[in-house]
Design an enzyme around this catalytic site. Sequence first.
Site, PDB file in Angstrom:
ATOM      1  N   GLY A 101      97.221  65.978 115.390  1.00  0.00           N
ATOM      2  CA  GLY A 101      96.089  66.834 116.077  1.00  0.00           C
ATOM      3  C   GLY A 101      95.442  65.986 114.704  1.00  0.00           C
ATOM      4  N   ALA A 102      96.280  65.556 113.782  1.00  0.00           N
ATOM      5  CA  ALA A 102      95.431  65.647 112.217  1.00  0.00           C
ATOM      6  C   ALA A 102      96.306  66.011 111.290  1.00  0.00           C
ATOM      7  CB  ALA A 102      94.517  66.324 112.422  1.00  0.00           C
TER       8      ALA A 102
ATOM      9  N   GLU B  95      92.657  71.320 108.773  1.00  0.00           N
ATOM     10  CA  GLU B  95      92.476  70.689 107.555  1.00  0.00           C
ATOM     11  C   GLU B  95      91.527  70.241 106.684  1.00  0.00           C
ATOM     12  OE1 GLU B  95      95.085  69.026 108.148  1.00  0.00           O
ATOM     13  OE2 GLU B  95      94.817  69.327 110.499  1.00  0.00           O
TER      14      GLU B  95
HETATM   15 ZN   LIG Z   1      98.191  71.637 108.439  1.00  0.00          ZN
END
Ligand SMILES: [Zn+2]
Length: 850
Positions: A266-267, A301
């Site tokens: 995802g990131a 994040e």
């Molecule tokens: Zn993470």
Amino acid sequence: MPGTNLTRDEAAIRSDLIEVDSYKVALDLTTSEKVFATQSTVRFSCRRPGEGTFIDFIGESVESVELNGEALDPAQVYADSRITLPGLAAENVLTVRATGTYMHTGEGLHRFVDPADDEVYLYTQFEVPDSRRMYPVFEQPDLKATFAFTVTAPAHWQVISNSPTPDPQPAGEGVATWAFAPTERMSSYITALVAGPYDVVRDSVTTRAGEVPLGIFCRRSLREHLDAENLLSLTKAGFAYFESEFDQPYPFGKYDQIFAPEYNMGAMENAGCVTFHEMYVFRSKVPDSLVERRALTLLHELAHMWFGNLVTMKWWNDLWLNESFAEWASTTCQSEATDWEGAWTTFSTHEKSWAYRQDQLSTTHPIVAPIRDLHDVEVNFDGITYAKGASVLKQLVAYVGREAFRDGLRAYFAKHAWGNTALADLLTELETTSGRDLRTWSQQWLETAGVNTLRPVIETDDEGVMTAVRVEQTAPEDLPTLRPHRLAVGCYSLEDGVLRRTHRVELDVEGESTEVAELAGTPRPDLLLVNDDDLAYAKIRLDERSLATVRDNPTAFEDSLPQSLCLASAWDMTRDAELAARDYLPIALAALEGQEDSTLLKTLLLQLRTAVQTYAAPAARDELRSTVRDRLVALARSAAPGSDAQLQLVSAVAEITAPGDDTSWLAGLLDGDEVRGGLAVDTDMRWTLLTALVAAGDRTGAHVDDEAARDRTAAGRERAARARAAAPTAEAKEAAWRAGVEDASTSNSVIDAHALGFGRASDESLLTPFVQRYHEALVGVWRDRTHAVAESIATLFYPMALAGPELLAATQAWLDENPDAPAGLRRTVAENRDSVARAVRAQDRDAQED
Ligand SMILES: [Zn+2]
């Protein structure tokens, strides 16, 4: 290559011996399309001069090694991805000149050519151990240092790293050099480099440390789809929330967020330089659930900038704490500081169900898992590490109290900023602020695996008054721990078609049986829900009357959380072969009507597909599939024009379409004959519809070629691969297998696209030949490919559409015959086997209803 692995013991010895001060890393990205020049100059000290160690590098070649002014022969010291460094001094300067390799797997320094305009885009992904694919480095999280990157690249590029981007200096025709200032002290896995003609939207946020520049980057060809305003306002809300919660200023000099092509996860929380999957740049209408998910990912994040980057785990055994904390913190922030007030319902529907699934596999493990080496951690980015850990952290917050938790966190950040820690360091602070002993709690919840089941036992008199209510707790035979749970029991009555809560009792449940004394003497409710409000982490069962209430009134709830919990319980019973798949279908179908919770809608649609394709008795499958499909078509056609439900329902019809179906409605939507009723037949919807028609055998590869010509983008390339592979022909499956499994030049995201189309087959004979080929290929794939690609192939090319006794036997045979295969591979295969074994039990249960 054993040198690509690193054991915990080796890491401990190395960090005991040396302390790293700084890296100067020079990269030349203009040398060729395959490789780049890289040079590391490392200053580090040694606590026991005279001893030796090694530094890590994976690449094409090492040209020179100079340690304290003395040249070492690379042929002598570089082998097996390690450069041996003998006879260290107290203070050392090491310079290594090497040639790195551009990757096409989403690991290390990934190189991508945009099919829309032939521009080159680079980005890095280093977690867990891939910074050593870009520069020589002591690759382990507790050897923090400063990093000064100097990058030579085409002059028209953006070059982004952890430090603010400096003004480029000309370095020849069309080439420039960016000399970045040294970073703060950090671990190498959160360093980053992103380079290419990325487009950018800039802004800034006011923080406790002053004005911090913000940047949002994406490829030029995606710029028209980037809704930067939304992302920037979420980012600012997150900055304010976390600075206040953690009582710590944002630790880095700027905050850039980059959407990167062919991204595996995802990131990634690179310090001040976060990279995201491009699915989060919405080029077409997407379900609201994905918009919500993107916001959660963004906040996740950002939370890592403090928890993970400012204070970092000493070794990968605390990865769970890093990830669980970010999950918990981002969900808390989303529910309290954004418009997504139902974030905890989504957490229950999506995240927690992932945890329960993972925790019931034979490969489950305690949240605090022993991580002996890098291979152990690479396969541990799972539902235990992220979702169970976050569920248990949520419970820890309830256990110590929110204020004590916050105060403990603040003390933890203040004490350990820029350092490395272990779990005990956090528990110590929480024990101080809460006054509670957390060692026992930690032992019960973090150091044992498995999930308990809680079921109500209700006794009533002739008048329908409850004389006794108990919550009984069980555990799986092989994981027998019973745990204490703080939870709520809710009683609901059906009045005028609405289920209203009439009672709520909160209590501690412990041991095999717990009396809910407060409910004795009250009338038996239509629905009694154990774990109302979702405080506990446990599988929940409904008593017979309550299950009947849910079955007959699945949309009667006033609130989405109890509805989600009851439906999850019915689904869990289906997975456990306690409820026949065919009996689950009408419950889920009814719950779709008027469903406004986007994540719940998405979950129900996926469960319907799994129930039909995997858990239904094979003899009944065709008929059940037709019934479900007809119902979905009816719901899709009557959905509100332009609604989230309409988008999801049309997509679900497309996904479940097979040869022999009447596809005229889908074809009409694609070709524009049908009144489209507000449906956005945009680029991605066109692909969804076309793929369904190809899978049904009604359109061919030539139609896919035409569509690909209309959509000459990276996403278009992937959608085309997936559509071609979905065709119900042996040739299509063969081509997908060759491109996805056998052709090592295929990039990671295109491999996944081939696999998704490949797995779609209602005619089982199409995939039968691949049962043997799949198992025969495993060892070679795991040996020859990088981790990300090997895991994709082993997971996504598994012919799950054939779930049944033969596939189960074949996979079990592989496990029996390959006891010495790498642990990560065995784990992946065992999880496939577990899923098929579960499917077989569910199919048998369903067949009993014939
Ligand atoms: Zn993470």
